[in-house]
Enzyme design. Sequence first.
Site, PDB file in Angstrom:
ATOM      1  N   ASP A  23      -2.244  -7.504  -7.514  1.00 11.55           N
ATOM      2  CA  ASP A  23      -2.556  -8.930  -7.360  1.00 11.55           C
ATOM      3  C   ASP A  23      -1.719  -9.772  -8.326  1.00 11.55           C
ATOM      4  O   ASP A  23      -1.395  -9.325  -9.427  1.00 11.55           O
ATOM      5  CB  ASP A  23      -4.058  -9.140  -7.628  1.00 11.55           C
ATOM      6  CG  ASP A  23      -4.529 -10.493  -7.122  1.00 11.55           C
ATOM      7  OD1 ASP A  23      -3.821 -11.111  -6.304  1.00 11.55           O
ATOM      8  OD2 ASP A  23      -5.603 -10.940  -7.555  1.00 11.55           O
ATOM      9  N   HIS A  40       6.292 -11.576  -3.917  1.00  8.94           N
ATOM     10  CA  HIS A  40       6.098 -10.294  -3.225  1.00  8.94           C
ATOM     11  C   HIS A  40       7.356  -9.430  -3.361  1.00  8.94           C
ATOM     12  O   HIS A  40       7.273  -8.224  -3.569  1.00  8.94           O
ATOM     13  CB  HIS A  40       5.778 -10.523  -1.747  1.00  8.94           C
ATOM     14  CG  HIS A  40       4.485 -11.258  -1.517  1.00  8.94           C
ATOM     15  ND1 HIS A  40       3.335 -10.958  -2.203  1.00  8.94           N
ATOM     16  CD2 HIS A  40       4.162 -12.281  -0.681  1.00  8.94           C
ATOM     17  CE1 HIS A  40       2.354 -11.767  -1.794  1.00  8.94           C
ATOM     18  NE2 HIS A  40       2.845 -12.587  -0.884  1.00  8.94           N
ATOM     19  N   LEU A 134       3.985  14.072  -5.116  1.00 10.47           N
ATOM     20  CA  LEU A 134       3.080  12.916  -5.192  1.00 10.47           C
ATOM     21  C   LEU A 134       2.714  12.447  -3.787  1.00 10.47           C
ATOM     22  O   LEU A 134       3.594  12.214  -2.959  1.00 10.47           O
ATOM     23  CB  LEU A 134       3.799  11.767  -5.928  1.00 10.47           C
ATOM     24  CG  LEU A 134       3.136  10.392  -5.900  1.00 10.47           C
ATOM     25  CD1 LEU A 134       1.854  10.385  -6.719  1.00 10.47           C
ATOM     26  CD2 LEU A 134       4.081   9.314  -6.441  1.00 10.47           C
TER      27      LEU A 134
HETATM   28  C1  FPP Z   1      -1.448  -9.961  -3.674  1.00 14.38           C
HETATM   29  O1  FPP Z   1      -0.932 -10.992  -4.488  1.00 14.38           O
HETATM   30  C2  FPP Z   1      -0.363  -9.184  -3.074  1.00 14.38           C
HETATM   31  C3  FPP Z   1      -0.206  -8.935  -1.745  1.00 14.38           C
HETATM   32  C4  FPP Z   1      -1.125  -9.428  -0.728  1.00 14.38           C
HETATM   33  C5  FPP Z   1       0.952  -8.199  -1.239  1.00 14.38           C
HETATM   34  C6  FPP Z   1       1.361  -6.981  -2.010  1.00 14.38           C
HETATM   35  C7  FPP Z   1       2.674  -6.584  -1.550  1.00 14.38           C
HETATM   36  C8  FPP Z   1       3.682  -6.142  -2.325  1.00 14.38           C
HETATM   37  C9  FPP Z   1       3.586  -5.915  -3.768  1.00 14.38           C
HETATM   38  C10 FPP Z   1       4.977  -5.929  -1.651  1.00 14.38           C
HETATM   39  C11 FPP Z   1       5.492  -4.585  -1.462  1.00 14.38           C
HETATM   40  C12 FPP Z   1       4.619  -3.461  -1.171  1.00 14.38           C
HETATM   41  C13 FPP Z   1       5.091  -2.274  -0.719  1.00 14.38           C
HETATM   42  C14 FPP Z   1       4.181  -1.142  -0.673  1.00 14.38           C
HETATM   43  C15 FPP Z   1       6.489  -2.075  -0.288  1.00 14.38           C
HETATM   44  P1  FPP Z   1      -1.304 -12.508  -4.129  1.00 14.38           P
HETATM   45  O2  FPP Z   1      -0.269 -13.016  -3.180  1.00 14.38           O
HETATM   46  O3  FPP Z   1      -2.709 -12.584  -3.631  1.00 14.38           O
HETATM   47  O4  FPP Z   1      -1.162 -13.198  -5.515  1.00 14.38           O
HETATM   48  P2  FPP Z   1      -1.995 -14.464  -6.054  1.00 14.38           P
HETATM   49  O5  FPP Z   1      -3.405 -13.993  -6.271  1.00 14.38           O
HETATM   50  O6  FPP Z   1      -1.313 -14.799  -7.344  1.00 14.38           O
HETATM   51  O7  FPP Z   1      -1.870 -15.548  -5.029  1.00 14.38           O
END
Ligand code: FPP
Length: 247
Positions: A23, A40, A134
């Site tokens: 997050d 992201h 893994l």
């Molecule tokens: C939450 O942060 C994150 C996500 C919904 C997406 C997670 C995806 C990645 C890290 C990209 C790559 C993943 C792989 C496995 C290749 P948020 O957007 O909710 O952050 P915020 O709370 O600050 O708004």
Amino acid sequence: MSEDPTQLNPPINLPRHVAIVMDGNGRWAKARNMPRLAGHRKGVNAVRAVVECAGETGIPNLSLFAFSSENWNRPEAEVGGLMSLFMTALTKEVDELQKVGVRLRMAGETSRFSPDLRRQMEIAEKQTAEGTRLNLNICINYGGRWDIVNACRQIVSQGIAPDKIDEKLFSQYLQVPDSGDVDLMIRSGGESRISNFFLWQDAYAELYFTPVLWPDFGKKDFLEALQWYAHRQRRFGKTGDQVQQPN
Ligand code: FPP
């Protein structure tokens, strides 16, 4: 933090299954006046760092919450951008993952994704199927409640008699059953909640919350979480006197 679990020989008290709620990507980007997608994209580097670190320390199972069932409600451009990011990451990283012995699997309801993305997921799963170092589970369109309902549906559709259903059998119908229960759940980004990630599998998980935003999360942060875990006393319902003190 002075201790480094990679230096423990043999490694003591390492979790067998680490699950991470990644997050803080949006806030990381906002703080830099960048689009959320930039957060992201940067988050993929953090994914690489924890995968490497899990492999190096000898953690056998790592699950990453990449897209929840609720994330479809985000703006269309963000959802589309995340889909392209998954596609690119899967295509680019699969050779390296195979080389270092990672077995990649998707956990979640993948039927909602585009045929191209589903095909790439299948290719990546097949190509890495022999990996033994893994188990890397990418939880995508995943929800803990969905996982439990999905398991129930399968059990019912197979006509399994009620008296044959116990916790052991039930858990075999959940996603990636061989990764087992979660020992350590890490959440970056400062919130202290599970957000429908692995509800059944989290029953006895140690919960580690850090304010570090996911794009800034690196090996040092992962090792700190492992070090914290190494000193937890896991009781599983027993009293403190009944269980051995951790080192
Ligand atoms: C939450 O942060 C994150 C996500 C919904 C997406 C997670 C995806 C990645 C890290 C990209 C790559 C993943 C792989 C496995 C290749 P948020 O957007 O909710 O952050 P915020 O709370 O600050 O708004």
